[in-house]
Design a protein around this motif. Structure first.
Motif, mmCIF file in Angstrom:
data_model
loop_
_atom_site.group_PDB
_atom_site.id
_atom_site.type_symbol
_atom_site.label_atom_id
_atom_site.label_comp_id
_atom_site.label_asym_id
_atom_site.label_seq_id
_atom_site.Cartn_x
_atom_site.Cartn_y
_atom_site.Cartn_z
ATOM 1 N N ILE A 26 40.009 38.056 34.205
ATOM 2 C CA ILE A 26 39.374 39.322 34.575
ATOM 3 C C ILE A 26 40.157 40.016 35.683
ATOM 4 O O ILE A 26 40.360 41.239 35.648
ATOM 5 N N ALA A 27 40.608 39.243 36.676
ATOM 6 C CA ALA A 27 41.399 39.831 37.766
ATOM 7 C C ALA A 27 42.678 40.448 37.226
ATOM 8 O O ALA A 27 43.105 41.521 37.666
ATOM 9 N N GLY A 28 43.286 39.787 36.252
ATOM 10 C CA GLY A 28 44.506 40.325 35.655
ATOM 11 C C GLY A 28 44.247 41.609 34.892
ATOM 12 O O GLY A 28 44.982 42.592 35.034
ATOM 13 N N LEU A 29 43.172 41.629 34.100
ATOM 14 C CA LEU A 29 42.873 42.782 33.257
ATOM 15 C C LEU A 29 42.354 43.976 34.044
ATOM 16 O O LEU A 29 42.618 45.130 33.679
ATOM 17 N N PHE A 30 41.604 43.721 35.117
ATOM 18 C CA PHE A 30 40.936 44.819 35.812
ATOM 19 C C PHE A 30 41.523 45.128 37.187
ATOM 20 O O PHE A 30 41.162 46.148 37.780
ATOM 21 N N ILE A 31 42.382 44.268 37.697
ATOM 22 C CA ILE A 31 42.966 44.528 39.014
ATOM 23 C C ILE A 31 44.492 44.600 38.924
ATOM 24 O O ILE A 31 45.100 45.603 39.308
ATOM 25 N N LEU A 32 45.103 43.545 38.391
ATOM 26 C CA LEU A 32 46.565 43.470 38.364
ATOM 27 C C LEU A 32 47.187 44.502 37.425
ATOM 28 O O LEU A 32 48.017 45.322 37.841
ATOM 29 N N VAL A 33 46.797 44.473 36.147
ATOM 30 C CA VAL A 33 47.404 45.364 35.153
ATOM 31 C C VAL A 33 47.143 46.842 35.462
ATOM 32 O O VAL A 33 48.092 47.648 35.461
ATOM 33 N N PRO A 34 45.889 47.261 35.747
ATOM 34 C CA PRO A 34 45.667 48.678 36.068
ATOM 35 C C PRO A 34 46.454 49.136 37.300
ATOM 36 O O PRO A 34 46.958 50.258 37.333
ATOM 37 N N ILE A 45 50.035 55.981 44.963
ATOM 38 C CA ILE A 45 48.694 55.409 44.998
ATOM 39 C C ILE A 45 48.737 54.034 45.654
ATOM 40 O O ILE A 45 47.847 53.657 46.424
ATOM 41 N N ILE A 46 49.776 53.265 45.345
ATOM 42 C CA ILE A 46 49.904 51.910 45.882
ATOM 43 C C ILE A 46 50.730 51.903 47.157
ATOM 44 O O ILE A 46 50.385 51.243 48.141
ATOM 45 N N VAL A 47 51.844 52.632 47.153
ATOM 46 C CA VAL A 47 52.734 52.705 48.320
ATOM 47 C C VAL A 47 52.724 54.135 48.840
ATOM 48 O O VAL A 47 53.352 55.015 48.245
ATOM 49 N N VAL A 74 39.756 56.531 39.140
ATOM 50 C CA VAL A 74 39.567 55.696 37.946
ATOM 51 C C VAL A 74 39.986 54.262 38.237
ATOM 52 O O VAL A 74 39.299 53.303 37.841
ATOM 53 N N LEU A 75 41.113 54.102 38.948
ATOM 54 C CA LEU A 75 41.592 52.766 39.301
ATOM 55 C C LEU A 75 40.555 52.039 40.149
ATOM 56 O O LEU A 75 40.290 50.846 39.934
ATOM 57 N N GLN A 79 38.703 48.565 39.061
ATOM 58 C CA GLN A 79 38.790 47.385 39.918
ATOM 59 C C GLN A 79 37.412 46.917 40.374
ATOM 60 O O GLN A 79 37.156 45.718 40.474
ATOM 61 N N MET A 80 36.525 47.861 40.619
ATOM 62 C CA MET A 80 35.168 47.510 41.026
ATOM 63 C C MET A 80 34.448 46.758 39.915
ATOM 64 O O MET A 80 33.760 45.761 40.162
ATOM 65 N N ILE A 81 34.629 47.216 38.679
ATOM 66 C CA ILE A 81 34.030 46.512 37.536
ATOM 67 C C ILE A 81 34.575 45.087 37.458
ATOM 68 O O ILE A 81 33.829 44.129 37.209
#
Length: 282
Positions: A26-34, A45-47, A74-75, A79-81
């Motif tokens: 789940i962390a990979g699908l909803f946090i890492l990949v997005p 957005i990240i840097v 959206v990100l 990530q919250m989900i």
């Protein structure tokens, strides 16, 4: 009620071990990949850019900035989900990945409502405080007390930081109350969190501070790694992307640990041991 830090940490480790592989998925699908996709589309957005106020002719247009903001929103929701689903996996009923995602979607409206209510409350409190603080600083400055001005500012900053951590501690059970306790009423969610943490607020605050310091110690070298990669390869270079991937993996694991801690604290404070933990709030 007495809060046991060691027991909470040990229980958190057990909860994480119980479904760690699923949590990683789940962390990979909803946090890492997005996050990786968002970085490729809009690296800022990240840097964050080094000169956000630059007047360069190649600076992003208002339309582009709006698109970046929407992408960031959206990100955040995605990530919250993911975080909610990870926490749901630690329920006593041991839900599947599909069931945990269902819990996350049902919990999301309540948690968004809580966030909005807290933000509105924070603004209402902050405005008069800022006015009084600004007036006091101007008074000290006009009186020539610049030395005491700096001391006063430091004292107020420390007091504000303590106040922030204290309020965070009192509201830290909101997500577990919604996800693990099944509460869907926004006001009741805040009230339940406040009630659970009240008797052990300062001890729980100390526990969170220790975890926060540990997270900083772990994350600091990663920040240096990203900064070095950015200096070598540019803001969107391959070196930065590789460094960001490492950072995102570590962040995903830290998020899993955070959810485990919240779940363990919730179970201890609520005294829940039965599979049907919703009974705690009935």
């Amino acid at each position: 009620m007495n809060f046991d830090m060691g027991r909470a940490w040990n229980h958190a480790v057990e909860l994480i071990k119980g479904s760690f592989k699923l949590q990683l998925v789940i962390a990979g699908l909803f946090i890492l990949v997005p996050s990786a996709i968002a970085f490729l589309i809009a690296p800022e957005i990240i840097v964050p850019p080094e000169n956000p106020g630059s007047t360069d002719i190649f600076a992003p247009t208002p339309e582009a900035e709006l698109g970046t903001s929407l992408l960031g929103f959206v990100l955040s929701i995605v990530q919250m989900i993911g975080l909610i689903a990870i926490l749901a996996l630690m329920a006593r009923s041991r839900p599947t990945v599909g069931e945990s995602l269902g819990i996350a979607l049902r919990s999301l409206p309540t948690l968004i409502g809580v966030v909005l209510l807290i933000v509105i409350g924070a603004i209402i409190i902050a405005i008069p405080f800022a006015l009084v603080f600004g007036a006091g600083m101007m008074g000290l400055g006009s009186a020539g007390g610049f030395g005491s001005l700096g001391v006063t500012a430091i004292i107020i900053a420390i007091a504000a930081l303590v106040f922030f951590f204290y309020i965070y501690t009192r509201l830290s059970m909101i997500m577990p109350v919604v996800v693990l306790g099944g509460e869907r009423n926004v006001l009741s969610t805040i009230k339940d969190s406040w009630r659970l943490t009240g008797p052990v607020a300062w001890r729980l605050l100390g526990f969170y501070v220790l975890l926060f310091i540990a997270a900083i110690v772990i994350s600091f070298p990663l920040g240096l790694l990203i900064g070095g990669a950015s200096a070598i390869g540019g803001e969107a270079g391959g070196a930065v992307f590789a460094a960001m991937l490492v950072n995102l993996v570590v962040s995903a694991v830290l998020n899993i640990v955070m959810m485990g801690v919240l779940a363990a604290v919730f179970y201890q404070l609520s005294g829940t041991s039965a599979p049907d933990i919703a009974e705690t709030f009935q």
